[in-house]
Design a protein around this motif. Structure first.
Motif, PDB file in Angstrom:
ATOM      1  N   PRO A   1       0.790  -1.240   0.000  1.00 12.49           N
ATOM      2  CA  PRO A   1       0.000   0.000   0.000  1.00 12.49           C
ATOM      3  C   PRO A   1       0.818   1.284   0.000  1.00 12.49           C
ATOM      4  CG  PRO A   1      -0.061  -1.053   2.158  1.00 12.49           C
ATOM      5  CD  PRO A   1       0.580  -2.035   1.231  1.00 12.49           C
ATOM      6  N   LYS A   2       2.102   1.213   0.329  1.00 11.67           N
ATOM      7  CA  LYS A   2       2.932   2.416   0.327  1.00 11.67           C
ATOM      8  C   LYS A   2       3.754   2.568  -0.952  1.00 11.67           C
ATOM      9  CE  LYS A   2       3.336   2.750   5.355  1.00 11.67           C
ATOM     10  NZ  LYS A   2       4.276   2.855   6.511  1.00 11.67           N
ATOM     11  N   LEU A   3       3.554   1.662  -1.883  1.00 12.00           N
ATOM     12  CA  LEU A   3       4.327   1.702  -3.121  1.00 12.00           C
ATOM     13  C   LEU A   3       3.850   2.838  -4.019  1.00 12.00           C
ATOM     14  CD1 LEU A   3       6.544   0.004  -4.593  1.00 12.00           C
ATOM     15  CD2 LEU A   3       4.664  -1.179  -5.759  1.00 12.00           C
ATOM     16  N   ARG A   4       4.799   3.627  -4.540  1.00  6.79           N
ATOM     17  CA  ARG A   4       4.479   4.661  -5.522  1.00  6.79           C
ATOM     18  C   ARG A   4       4.643   4.074  -6.917  1.00  6.79           C
ATOM     19  NH1 ARG A   4       8.649   8.910  -4.572  1.00  6.79           N
ATOM     20  NH2 ARG A   4       9.659   7.373  -3.235  1.00  6.79           N
ATOM     21  N   VAL A   5       3.590   4.185  -7.733  1.00  5.43           N
ATOM     22  CA  VAL A   5       3.579   3.532  -9.042  1.00  5.43           C
ATOM     23  C   VAL A   5       3.393   4.557 -10.150  1.00  5.43           C
ATOM     24  CG1 VAL A   5       2.372   1.894 -10.535  1.00  5.43           C
ATOM     25  CG2 VAL A   5       2.721   1.355  -8.119  1.00  5.43           C
ATOM     26  N   GLN A   6       4.245   4.486 -11.152  1.00  8.01           N
ATOM     27  CA  GLN A   6       4.134   5.261 -12.393  1.00  8.01           C
ATOM     28  C   GLN A   6       3.627   4.328 -13.479  1.00  8.01           C
ATOM     29  OE1 GLN A   6       7.849   7.128 -13.502  1.00  8.01           O
ATOM     30  NE2 GLN A   6       7.403   7.009 -15.688  1.00  8.01           N
ATOM     31  N   VAL A   7       2.392   4.538 -13.912  1.00  6.30           N
ATOM     32  CA  VAL A   7       1.831   3.734 -14.998  1.00  6.30           C
ATOM     33  C   VAL A   7       2.296   4.343 -16.311  1.00  6.30           C
ATOM     34  CG1 VAL A   7      -0.267   2.882 -16.103  1.00  6.30           C
ATOM     35  CG2 VAL A   7      -0.159   3.068 -13.607  1.00  6.30           C
ATOM     36  N   MET A   8       3.237   3.674 -16.952  1.00  2.00           N
ATOM     37  CA  MET A   8       3.791   4.195 -18.188  1.00  2.00           C
ATOM     38  C   MET A   8       2.770   4.105 -19.313  1.00  2.00           C
ATOM     39  SD  MET A   8       7.592   2.566 -17.878  1.00  2.00           S
ATOM     40  CE  MET A   8       8.925   3.745 -17.648  1.00  2.00           C
ATOM     41  N   HIS A   9       2.794   5.107 -20.185  1.00  2.00           N
ATOM     42  CA  HIS A   9       1.871   5.200 -21.319  1.00  2.00           C
ATOM     43  C   HIS A   9       0.421   5.366 -20.869  1.00  2.00           C
ATOM     44  CE1 HIS A   9       5.491   3.832 -23.211  1.00  2.00           C
ATOM     45  NE2 HIS A   9       5.384   2.633 -22.700  1.00  2.00           N
ATOM     46  N   ALA A  10       0.232   5.675 -19.575  1.00  2.00           N
ATOM     47  CA  ALA A  10      -1.100   5.971 -19.027  1.00  2.00           C
ATOM     48  C   ALA A  10      -2.117   4.867 -19.297  1.00  2.00           C
ATOM     49  CB  ALA A  10      -1.620   7.309 -19.562  1.00  2.00           C
ATOM     50  N   GLY A  11      -1.620   3.631 -19.422  1.00  2.00           N
ATOM     51  CA  GLY A  11      -2.542   2.516 -19.633  1.00  2.00           C
ATOM     52  C   GLY A  11      -3.323   2.587 -20.925  1.00  2.00           C
TER      53      GLY A  11
ATOM     54  N   ALA B   1      -9.165   4.948  -7.066  1.00  2.00           N
ATOM     55  CA  ALA B   1      -9.050   4.087  -5.892  1.00  2.00           C
ATOM     56  C   ALA B   1      -7.692   4.180  -5.207  1.00  2.00           C
ATOM     57  CB  ALA B   1      -9.308   2.630  -6.297  1.00  2.00           C
ATOM     58  N   ASN B   2      -6.665   4.664  -5.932  1.00  2.00           N
ATOM     59  CA  ASN B   2      -5.299   4.607  -5.397  1.00  2.00           C
ATOM     60  C   ASN B   2      -4.575   5.930  -5.611  1.00  2.00           C
ATOM     61  OD1 ASN B   2      -4.806   1.484  -4.817  1.00  2.00           O
ATOM     62  ND2 ASN B   2      -5.959   1.650  -6.724  1.00  2.00           N
ATOM     63  N   SER B   3      -4.381   6.660  -4.532  1.00  2.00           N
ATOM     64  CA  SER B   3      -3.795   7.993  -4.640  1.00  2.00           C
ATOM     65  C   SER B   3      -2.284   7.979  -4.792  1.00  2.00           C
ATOM     66  CB  SER B   3      -4.175   8.824  -3.411  1.00  2.00           C
ATOM     67  OG  SER B   3      -3.704   8.194  -2.222  1.00  2.00           O
ATOM     68  N   HIS B   4      -1.643   6.807  -4.703  1.00  3.03           N
ATOM     69  CA  HIS B   4      -0.201   6.725  -4.895  1.00  3.03           C
ATOM     70  C   HIS B   4       0.165   6.424  -6.343  1.00  3.03           C
ATOM     71  CE1 HIS B   4      -0.130   5.192  -0.442  1.00  3.03           C
ATOM     72  NE2 HIS B   4      -0.412   6.476  -0.529  1.00  3.03           N
ATOM     73  N   VAL B   5      -0.834   6.340  -7.218  1.00  7.70           N
ATOM     74  CA  VAL B   5      -0.616   5.998  -8.620  1.00  7.70           C
ATOM     75  C   VAL B   5      -0.616   7.262  -9.471  1.00  7.70           C
ATOM     76  CG1 VAL B   5      -1.554   4.781 -10.630  1.00  7.70           C
ATOM     77  CG2 VAL B   5      -1.628   3.711  -8.369  1.00  7.70           C
ATOM     78  N   TYR B   6       0.422   7.413 -10.294  1.00 11.27           N
ATOM     79  CA  TYR B   6       0.528   8.487 -11.277  1.00 11.27           C
ATOM     80  C   TYR B   6       0.616   7.839 -12.661  1.00 11.27           C
ATOM     81  CZ  TYR B   6       1.684  12.033  -7.690  1.00 11.27           C
ATOM     82  OH  TYR B   6       1.661  12.909  -6.622  1.00 11.27           O
ATOM     83  N   VAL B   7       0.461   8.637 -13.696  1.00 14.65           N
ATOM     84  CA  VAL B   7       0.624   8.124 -15.060  1.00 14.65           C
ATOM     85  C   VAL B   7       1.636   8.991 -15.807  1.00 14.65           C
ATOM     86  CG1 VAL B   7      -1.770   7.315 -15.098  1.00 14.65           C
ATOM     87  CG2 VAL B   7      -1.212   9.524 -16.144  1.00 14.65           C
ATOM     88  N   ASP B   8       2.324   8.385 -16.780  1.00 14.48           N
ATOM     89  CA  ASP B   8       3.067   9.199 -17.736  1.00 14.48           C
ATOM     90  C   ASP B   8       2.424   9.054 -19.111  1.00 14.48           C
ATOM     91  OD1 ASP B   8       4.389   7.333 -19.580  1.00 14.48           O
ATOM     92  OD2 ASP B   8       5.892   6.915 -18.050  1.00 14.48           O
ATOM     93  N   ILE B   9       2.601  10.076 -19.932  1.00 11.40           N
ATOM     94  CA  ILE B   9       1.990  10.100 -21.263  1.00 11.40           C
ATOM     95  C   ILE B   9       3.041   9.864 -22.346  1.00 11.40           C
ATOM     96  CG2 ILE B   9      -0.018  11.478 -20.654  1.00 11.40           C
ATOM     97  CD1 ILE B   9       1.501  13.982 -21.480  1.00 11.40           C
ATOM     98  N   ALA B  10       4.150   9.254 -21.945  1.00  8.99           N
ATOM     99  CA  ALA B  10       5.256   9.006 -22.864  1.00  8.99           C
ATOM    100  C   ALA B  10       4.856   8.040 -23.969  1.00  8.99           C
ATOM    101  CB  ALA B  10       6.442   8.442 -22.091  1.00  8.99           C
ATOM    102  N   GLY B  11       5.494   8.195 -25.104  1.00 12.96           N
ATOM    103  CA  GLY B  11       5.213   7.311 -26.230  1.00 12.96           C
ATOM    104  C   GLY B  11       3.864   7.576 -26.843  1.00 12.96           C
ATOM    105  N   LEU B  12       2.847   7.452 -26.039  1.00 12.78           N
ATOM    106  CA  LEU B  12       1.485   7.789 -26.457  1.00 12.78           C
ATOM    107  C   LEU B  12       1.453   9.160 -27.116  1.00 12.78           C
ATOM    108  CD1 LEU B  12      -1.712   7.824 -26.276  1.00 12.78           C
ATOM    109  CD2 LEU B  12      -1.395   8.648 -23.926  1.00 12.78           C
TER     110      LEU B  12
END
Length: 336
Positions: free
Chosen positions: A226-236, A249-260
């Motif tokens: 639950p304390k893990l910080r996650v960068q979802v690459m390509h924003a899923g 649901a998860n405030s420790h999750v960010y996204v990047d818009i790379a490639g996309l």
């Protein structure tokens, strides 16, 4: 490395030979505000690289009875194709571009190569590496070696984690020990989620599974850590509804818009980013390029955000710097 447009997966190199689209004009000011690119690759020379035209208008069908190219982008001309780096000069050209544009970048790759980047530009490079070697067999590093890299070695981000290219879920128990290590060391992880990019995954990356890029597959991992910080690459991309569900649901999750940001039609790119922002997650969208081979991708991609009329100046500054600074725990800057 599991880059978005060029994938070194199972020894295959996927090369986009002629993506189309009009380049976004980007004139850097004399003293540009700082930018963080959270998704750059430290790689060596690759053969046969040619100029590209970003934001392809469509993907081409192919016929298995013919000799199929390992990429599916349409090959249409554009007014200002992006040029590949000169042989042996990729690192220098990218670092020079970062200096001109006032960019700091999270640079991913094998530890030795990333260390060379860090030594060449200590104030520009934030080093990142993963637990899978960039080799055809994707041999796992030992936990002890990974721990050393993130403590004595000074690495700051665990990534790019390309389990999707192995047909594995990020919540697969076989790799959970690495995420447990990241959580214990308070190291953020950057995980490839979503698109395979080229439209030829079945040809060039036979283990790749689109279903393993579903952002909701992260839920088991996040529940265990639950304390893990996650960068979802390509924003899923393109699974926007599931991506929004995960962010809610998860405030420790960010996204990047790379490639996309440069590999799909520009209207589609803007629509996807707008959905993230309009849904209320403007503070968790991070700029990235998935910089590979073509140094001009960085300037081009920055221009897409700077020219986005659906974003306020504050939102642009957050995407280009403040959100990543918060995620990486770097100092914020005031909007300009």
């Amino acid at each position: 490395m599991t880059g978005f447009a060029i994938l070194l997966s199972a020894g295959s190199v996927l090369i986009a030979l002629g993506m189309t689209g009009n380049a976004v004009a980007q004139n850097a000011p004399a003293d540009p505000p700082p930018i963080i690119d959270v998704h750059v690759h430290a790689i060596g020379d690759l053969p046969g690289i040619v100029p590209i035209c970003p934001n392809a208008s469509h993907f081409l069908a192919s016929d298995p009875s013919t000799k199929e190219a390992p990429f599916g982008w349409s090959q249409e001309p554009c007014s200002a194709p992006l040029q590949p780096a000169q042989t042996g000069a990729y690192m220098k050209e990218v670092l020079d571009e970062m200096t001109r544009l006032n960019v700091r970048a999270v640079v991913f790759g094998d530890p030795a190569t990333v260390t060379r980047w860090k030594q060449a530009a200590p104030d520009r490079v934030i080093p990142g590496t993963s637990f899978a070697a960039a080799t055809p067999d994707r041999k796992r590093l030992s936990e002890d070696e990974l721990r050393r890299l993130f403590t004595a070695g000074g690495f700051k981000v665990m990534g790019e984690i390309g389990l999707q290219y192995e047909g594995l879920s990020p919540s697969d128990p076989s790799v959970d020990r690495y995420f447990a290590l990241a959580e214990s060391l308070d190291i953020p992880v950057a995980i490839h989620m979503g698109t395979g990019g080229s439209g030829r995954a079945n040809i060039a990356s036979p283990k790749f599974r689109g279903s393993m890029g579903d952002p909701l597959l992260l839920e088991g991992l996040l529940a265990r850590h639950p304390k893990l910080r996650v960068q979802v690459m390509h924003a899923g991309y393109p699974m926007i509804d599931n991506m929004l569900t995960l962010l809610q649901a998860n405030s420790h999750v960010y996204v990047d818009i790379a490639g996309l940001i440069w590999s799909y039609p520009l209207k589609e790119v803007n629509r996807y980013i707008a959905r993230l922002v309009d849904a209320g997650f403007e503070d968790r969208v991070m700029f990235g390029t998935d910089e590979l081979i073509w140094p001009g991708l960085m300037r081009y991609s920055i221009g897409i955000i700077q020219n986005a009329d659906y974003l306020s100046s504050e939102q642009k500054r957050d995407i280009l710097y403040n959100n990543a600074a918060r995620f990486l725990r770097l100092p914020p800057v005031k909007a300009q």
